[in-house]
Structures are given as structure tokens and as C-alpha cells.
Enzyme design. Structure first.
Site, PDB file in Angstrom:
ATOM      1  N   ARG A  71       0.852  -1.201   0.000  1.00  0.00           N
ATOM      2  CA  ARG A  71       0.000   0.000   0.000  1.00  0.00           C
ATOM      3  C   ARG A  71       0.883   1.245   0.000  1.00  0.00           C
ATOM      4  O   ARG A  71       2.100   1.172   0.191  1.00  0.00           O
ATOM      5  CB  ARG A  71      -0.909   0.014   1.239  1.00  0.00           C
ATOM      6  CG  ARG A  71      -0.155   0.026   2.550  1.00  0.00           C
ATOM      7  CD  ARG A  71      -0.990   0.464   3.732  1.00  0.00           C
ATOM      8  NE  ARG A  71      -0.275   0.261   4.984  1.00  0.00           N
ATOM      9  CZ  ARG A  71       0.681   1.047   5.452  1.00  0.00           C
ATOM     10  NH1 ARG A  71       1.070   2.108   4.757  1.00  0.00           N
ATOM     11  NH2 ARG A  71       1.286   0.783   6.595  1.00  0.00           N
ATOM     12  N   GLY A  72       0.247   2.392  -0.164  1.00  0.00           N
ATOM     13  CA  GLY A  72       0.969   3.636  -0.020  1.00  0.00           C
ATOM     14  C   GLY A  72       1.222   3.966   1.447  1.00  0.00           C
ATOM     15  O   GLY A  72       0.660   3.345   2.352  1.00  0.00           O
ATOM     16  N   GLN A  74       3.554   5.154   5.045  1.00  0.00           N
ATOM     17  CA  GLN A  74       4.637   4.694   5.899  1.00  0.00           C
ATOM     18  C   GLN A  74       4.122   3.618   6.861  1.00  0.00           C
ATOM     19  O   GLN A  74       3.184   2.899   6.556  1.00  0.00           O
ATOM     20  CB  GLN A  74       5.199   5.904   6.654  1.00  0.00           C
ATOM     21  CG  GLN A  74       5.764   7.002   5.768  1.00  0.00           C
ATOM     22  CD  GLN A  74       7.212   6.764   5.392  1.00  0.00           C
ATOM     23  OE1 GLN A  74       7.908   5.971   6.006  1.00  0.00           O
ATOM     24  NE2 GLN A  74       7.668   7.469   4.361  1.00  0.00           N
ATOM     25  N   VAL A  75       4.723   3.562   8.034  1.00  0.00           N
ATOM     26  CA  VAL A  75       4.400   2.505   8.986  1.00  0.00           C
ATOM     27  C   VAL A  75       3.183   2.875   9.835  1.00  0.00           C
ATOM     28  O   VAL A  75       2.966   4.051  10.162  1.00  0.00           O
ATOM     29  CB  VAL A  75       5.612   2.216   9.897  1.00  0.00           C
ATOM     30  CG1 VAL A  75       5.954   3.415  10.782  1.00  0.00           C
ATOM     31  CG2 VAL A  75       5.390   0.966  10.749  1.00  0.00           C
ATOM     32  N   TYR A  77       0.177   0.837  12.836  1.00  0.00           N
ATOM     33  CA  TYR A  77      -0.095  -0.305  13.712  1.00  0.00           C
ATOM     34  C   TYR A  77      -1.551  -0.717  13.578  1.00  0.00           C
ATOM     35  O   TYR A  77      -2.441   0.132  13.473  1.00  0.00           O
ATOM     36  CB  TYR A  77       0.191   0.079  15.174  1.00  0.00           C
ATOM     37  CG  TYR A  77      -0.291  -0.947  16.180  1.00  0.00           C
ATOM     38  CD1 TYR A  77       0.348  -2.177  16.306  1.00  0.00           C
ATOM     39  CD2 TYR A  77      -1.403  -0.700  16.986  1.00  0.00           C
ATOM     40  CE1 TYR A  77      -0.111  -3.135  17.207  1.00  0.00           C
ATOM     41  CE2 TYR A  77      -1.864  -1.639  17.897  1.00  0.00           C
ATOM     42  CZ  TYR A  77      -1.214  -2.860  17.997  1.00  0.00           C
ATOM     43  OH  TYR A  77      -1.667  -3.796  18.882  1.00  0.00           O
ATOM     44  N   HIS A  78      -1.784  -2.032  13.597  1.00  0.00           N
ATOM     45  CA  HIS A  78      -3.129  -2.583  13.682  1.00  0.00           C
ATOM     46  C   HIS A  78      -3.201  -3.509  14.880  1.00  0.00           C
ATOM     47  O   HIS A  78      -2.253  -4.266  15.152  1.00  0.00           O
ATOM     48  CB  HIS A  78      -3.487  -3.388  12.425  1.00  0.00           C
ATOM     49  CG  HIS A  78      -3.458  -2.608  11.157  1.00  0.00           C
ATOM     50  ND1 HIS A  78      -4.202  -1.462  10.971  1.00  0.00           N
ATOM     51  CD2 HIS A  78      -2.785  -2.805   9.998  1.00  0.00           C
ATOM     52  CE1 HIS A  78      -3.983  -0.996   9.748  1.00  0.00           C
ATOM     53  NE2 HIS A  78      -3.126  -1.786   9.150  1.00  0.00           N
ATOM     54  N   GLY A 140      -4.601   4.164   3.819  1.00  0.00           N
ATOM     55  CA  GLY A 140      -3.581   3.795   2.844  1.00  0.00           C
ATOM     56  C   GLY A 140      -4.182   2.871   1.806  1.00  0.00           C
ATOM     57  O   GLY A 140      -4.793   1.859   2.145  1.00  0.00           O
ATOM     58  N   ALA A 153      -8.212   2.507   8.808  1.00  0.00           N
ATOM     59  CA  ALA A 153      -8.179   1.931  10.159  1.00  0.00           C
ATOM     60  C   ALA A 153      -8.616   3.013  11.136  1.00  0.00           C
ATOM     61  O   ALA A 153      -7.979   4.064  11.234  1.00  0.00           O
ATOM     62  CB  ALA A 153      -6.776   1.438  10.492  1.00  0.00           C
ATOM     63  N   CYS A 169       2.821   6.759  10.540  1.00  0.00           N
ATOM     64  CA  CYS A 169       2.716   7.333   9.195  1.00  0.00           C
ATOM     65  C   CYS A 169       3.910   8.221   8.862  1.00  0.00           C
ATOM     66  O   CYS A 169       3.813   9.116   8.016  1.00  0.00           O
ATOM     67  CB  CYS A 169       1.404   8.095   9.033  1.00  0.00           C
ATOM     68  SG  CYS A 169      -0.042   7.057   9.366  1.00  0.00           S
TER      69      CYS A 169
END
Length: 217
Positions: A71-72, A74-75, A77-78, A140, A153, A169
Site C-alpha cells: 500500500r501507499g 509509511q508505517v 499499527y493494527h 492507505g 483503520a 505514518c
């Protein structure tokens, strides 16, 4: 998307990687007449690093796995207590540009929060939805051959501590918030129902329906 039906799958708490792989298969195999779907779910704890992701934004992930994804962004959390919606849409058929699609998704989240008396907004330079400067929802997407996957999310009632292990992000010291901290505990199922209605409205579908069955992992 006018005149079309949007189907929703309620998948519960599921692991990240097989769900991501199922999204890829759905997108690769769909045809010109395949109906659009949204998958609503929660994930077991995971950090996901987008295509533009930089290693320095992973500060100390600890025992939470890190998955490099397509996906587009950055990082992020889920984890349990966060409502995830994966939008498997034929955006070319719907005549939507990517920026317009992102804006409509953001408006759907903002309207869902407004149902709870929470005033939220989007930022032109940082996709997602914010309340008093703190991020409550991330976004994203990936578009392949005119079809979208990945999605949004929304933090509902979760442990926010893992966000402190990253620069969410790609932003250092990004404040994170959730619906529970703003209006008290809320059930994921209730928030999911409200989000469903707002996505149907803002993406201009004629109606919604619940799809039976889970995913084939």
C-alpha cells in the site's frame, strides 16, 4: 458508483498476512462485472510498512511483527479494538480519481465520528482523520488496474501503546487518539454499522448488503 450495491463482509479478528494475500487474490481475479466489496475486521497486533516506508520510523517494534506491504504510506499499527475497512472497489468503473476516492473515504470517517458528537477533520498534506490535532484514523490504498485494495483503520477501543514504538505514518511524536477516549467505550459492531452507512452514502452506492462467508486463506 451510482446504482451499484456495495457488499460488506464482517470478518471479526483475523491475522494480517493471509487477509492481505486474500485482498491481492480478489483484486487480481476480479472481472469487469465483479461487485465491489468492503471487508470489515480487526487484526491481531502487527506493524505494516508501506511502499514508501523508511526503517528509521520503526523505533522499537519489540515482539510485534513487522510486515512490508504494497500500500501507499509509511508505517502504522493494527490491533484488536481498531476497526479496519478494506475497500475492494472498481474505481475506474465508478469514475473516481484517487484523490477524490481518498477524500470520500475521509468524509465517511468524519461523518461516522460526527454521529458520536466528535468533530474531526482531514488534512491535505497528511491523509487520515484527526481530532484536535491527534490522529484517530489512518488511510492507505493501493490501486491496481483501476481497482483499489487496502483501506482505512479507525481507532475505537484499543491499546494505543504500540503507536509509541513507531513514528506513525512517518511523523515523529504524532499524537494518537481513539473513540473511547473521546466519548467512552463503544462496541466495534455499532461503529462498524455506522461506518457502513456512511461509506455507502459518500461513495454514492445505491444500497448495501451483508455477504455471507469468510475468506479462503
Amino acid at each position: 458508483m451510482s446504482g451499484l450495491v456495495l457488499g460488506f463482509r464482517e470478518l471479526g479478528l483475523v491475522p494480517y498476512e493471509p487477509t492481505w494475500q486474500a485482498m491481492q487474490r480478489f483484486t487480481s481475479q476480479r472481472g469487469a462485472d465483479t461487485p465491489d466489496e468492503v471487508w470489515l475486521l480487526q487484526h491481531l497486533p502487527v506493524f505494516t510498512q508501506g511502499q514508501a516506508g523508511k526503517a528509521e520510523h520503526l523505533l522499537f517494534p519489540g515482539d510485534i511483527p513487522v510486515v512490508q506491504v504494497d500500500r501507499g504510506g509509511q508505517v502504522t499499527y493494527h490491533g484488536p479494538g481498531q476497526l479496519v475497512a478494506y475497500l475492494l472497489l472498481d474505481v475506474r468503473r465508478g469514475g473516481l480519481g484517487v484523490r477524490e476516492l481518498v477524500s470520500r473515504i475521509e468524509r465517511s470517517i468524519i461523518a461516522t465520528l460526527a454521529d458520536y458528537g466528535v468533530t474531526a477533520l482531514a488534512k491535505a498534506d497528511a491523509p487520515g482523520v484527526y481530532v484536535d490535532g491527534a490522529k484517530i484514523a489512518s488511510l492507505g490504498l493501493r490501486i491496481r488496474n483501476g481497482r483499489s485494495f487496502h483501506g482505512l483503520a479507525l481507532n475505537v477501543d484499543m491499546d494505543l501503546e504500540p503507536f509509541r514504538r513507531i513514528n506513525p505514518c512517518g511523523y515523529a511524536d504524532m499524537a494518537m487518539t481513539q473513540l473511547r477516549d473521546l466519548v467512552g467505550p463503544r462496541e466495534i459492531a455499532e461503529v462498524s454499522a455506522r461506518l457502513r452507512a456512511q461509506l455507502v452514502h459518500h461513495l454514492d452506492y445505491a444500497e448495501q448488503k451483508t455477504l455471507a462467508g469468510g475468506l479462503e486463506y
